[in-house]
Scaffold this active site. Structure first.
Site, PDB file in Angstrom:
ATOM      1  N   ARG A   1       5.403   7.185  13.114  1.00 29.42           N
ATOM      2  CA  ARG A   1       5.385   7.754  11.760  1.00 29.42           C
ATOM      3  C   ARG A   1       4.877   9.180  11.796  1.00 29.42           C
ATOM      4  NH1 ARG A   1       1.398   4.900   7.922  1.00 29.42           N
ATOM      5  NH2 ARG A   1       0.045   6.705   8.260  1.00 29.42           N
TER       6      ARG A   1
ATOM      7  N   HIS B   1       0.839  -1.192   0.000  1.00 25.66           N
ATOM      8  CA  HIS B   1       0.000   0.000   0.000  1.00 25.66           C
ATOM      9  C   HIS B   1       0.879   1.249   0.000  1.00 25.66           C
ATOM     10  CE1 HIS B   1       1.090  -0.512   4.223  1.00 25.66           C
ATOM     11  NE2 HIS B   1       0.773   0.757   4.433  1.00 25.66           N
TER      12      HIS B   1
ATOM     13  N   ASP C   1       0.369   5.019   1.962  1.00 30.35           N
ATOM     14  CA  ASP C   1      -0.408   5.384   3.141  1.00 30.35           C
ATOM     15  C   ASP C   1      -1.630   6.241   2.798  1.00 30.35           C
ATOM     16  OD1 ASP C   1       1.142   4.064   5.118  1.00 30.35           O
ATOM     17  OD2 ASP C   1       2.667   5.625   4.931  1.00 30.35           O
TER      18      ASP C   1
ATOM     19  N   HIS D   1       4.674   0.169   0.034  1.00 28.31           N
ATOM     20  CA  HIS D   1       5.439  -0.510   1.066  1.00 28.31           C
ATOM     21  C   HIS D   1       4.564  -1.507   1.808  1.00 28.31           C
ATOM     22  CE1 HIS D   1       3.658   2.960   3.183  1.00 28.31           C
ATOM     23  NE2 HIS D   1       3.636   2.173   4.258  1.00 28.31           N
TER      24      HIS D   1
END
Length: 398
Positions: free
Chosen positions: A382, A217, A219, A366
């Site tokens: 993150r 995916h 994000d 990723h």
């Protein structure tokens, strides 16, 4: 709460109404969530998970290594069901990579060691401290991340910064995204936590119904303005395992034949956050903001490099606008397989203590890898600055 250089502007016109079937579909839940969270164990430890870190201590007869309580308790997740946020508004994004010095004098100085993970994606850098970069260095960081797709910085002090200082740093690259469903440190909803606590075996549940934990995916592509330059830094890690895979979506686009690339231009797909919200509710986590859908081009252009990249992923992309279900499903499956099988334009990042990974969500995909079965903690934070609305530029032939 940190401030940024971006500002909210006029609201966008109302998007067309698109019917979305409420189903988990291709969505694969990797998060652990509030239901599996053991606050006492994470904060205080116990006999099996001592407060002081003991490296190499044997935990039991199976010779598992001891896993202490969390090293960064200030980053432990909270889920407040009363915390709600309104829908996001459009804002003007400043792309700092556009004006960056392409020689990278403030980022890749003579003291910096560089190791490329592969020819097309991924670079490990040591000898430079992210937190000390000048404005010019940050601009060059944005451009270099777009060019190399993913950068791995070793021996960084990012995790030891006060959270508000880390957010202030990240806010230079765009408006902070507040994740609608993940755990966050108390008082800092802009931090998205990737947390699987000690002795949390919920990841094994995924393999009861799936053959792989890989979930490619980019994000939160269901947002109108998905992220650009993104930061992920390690707080705790298992002794081995828990790597992150990255894929170069520019190279994935280039590998297609000119005729196929041309056919993709002009196509748009619907991206949905509904399944993620439904999964969060099912795991007794929170939904801070009602889920949304957005329509984005299948091929997007990066504003700083001009490169074109595929912009679809099985986690959030649902169907191609204007195509019948079978037509859409078959084209998307081909693209998903093309991305997943592209080991020759992927990179695998192995986490080390004090590492920070910077990547550009606009031109990469990723996936975390849930491959360790020791029950050891994997804890990362993150910072996810949003970027421009995805746009497409004309097809350029060969």
């Amino acid at each position: 709460m940190a401030t940024t250089e971006t500002s909210t502007i006029l609201a966008s016109p109302a998007p067309p109404t698109i019917a979305v079937v409420k189903t988990f579909g291709n969505y694969k839940e990797q998060a652990s969530g509030a239901k599996a969270y053991n606050q006492k164990l994470e904060e205080e430890g116990d006999a099996e998970h001592p407060k002081a870190k003991v490296v190499g201590r044997l935990r039991d007869k199976k010779k598992k290594l001891a896993d202490p309580c969390a090293q960064h308790t200030e980053y432990l997740p909270t889920w407040n069901p009363d915390e709600k946020y309104p829908p996001l508004e459009l804002f003007t994004h400043t792309e700092h990579g556009i004006e960056a010095d392409k020689a990278f004098p403030d980022l890749l100085g003579p003291s910096v060691d560089r190791e490329d993970l592969t020819p097309t994606i991924g670079t490990i850098l040591s000898g430079v401290q992210l937190s000390s970069l000048s404005k010019e260095g940050k601009d060059q960081l944005a451009l270099f991340a777009a060019q190399r797709k993913v950068l791995v910085f070793r021996d960084q002090d990012f995790a030891d910064l006060p959270i508000d200082k880390a957010l202030e740093y990240g806010g230079y690259f765009g408006r902070h995204h507040i994740h609608p469903a993940s755990g966050a440190p108390k008082g800092y909803p802009e931090i998205h936590l990737v947390h699987r606590g000690a002795d949390d075996r919920s990841g094994e549940t995924l393999l009861e119904t799936r053959t792989s934990t890989v979930a490619w995916h980019s994000d939160v592509t269901y947002e109108k303005q998905p992220p650009g330059t993104t930061f992920l830094y390690i707080l705790d890690k298992p002794n081995t395992g828990g790597d992150t895979l990255f894929v170069n979506m520019v190279e994935a686009y280039r590998r297609l034949s000119p005729g196929f690339r041309e056919r993709l231009h002009g196509l748009k797909a619907l991206h949905s956050g509904i399944e993620q919200a439904d999964s969060a509710r099912a795991r007794e986590s929170v939904v801070r903001r009602e889920p949304v859908t957005s329509i984005h081009p299948l091929v997007r252009t990066h504003p700083a490099t001009g490169e074109k990249a595929l912009f679809v992923n099985p986690q959030f992309t649902r169907h191609i606008i204007g195509y019948k279900r079978e037509e859409s499903d078959n084209l998307l499956k081909f693209l998903y397989d093309h991305i997943a099988f592209g080991a020759d334009f992927q990179a695998r990042v192995k986490w080390a203590e004090k590492s920070v990974v910077v990547w550009d969500n606009r031109v990469t995909g990723h996936s975390a890898i849930l491959d360790w079965a020791t029950g050891q903690r994997r804890h990362l934070a993150r910072i996810t600055p949003q970027a421009e609305e995805p746009y497409e530029t004309p097809f350029e032939g060969q």
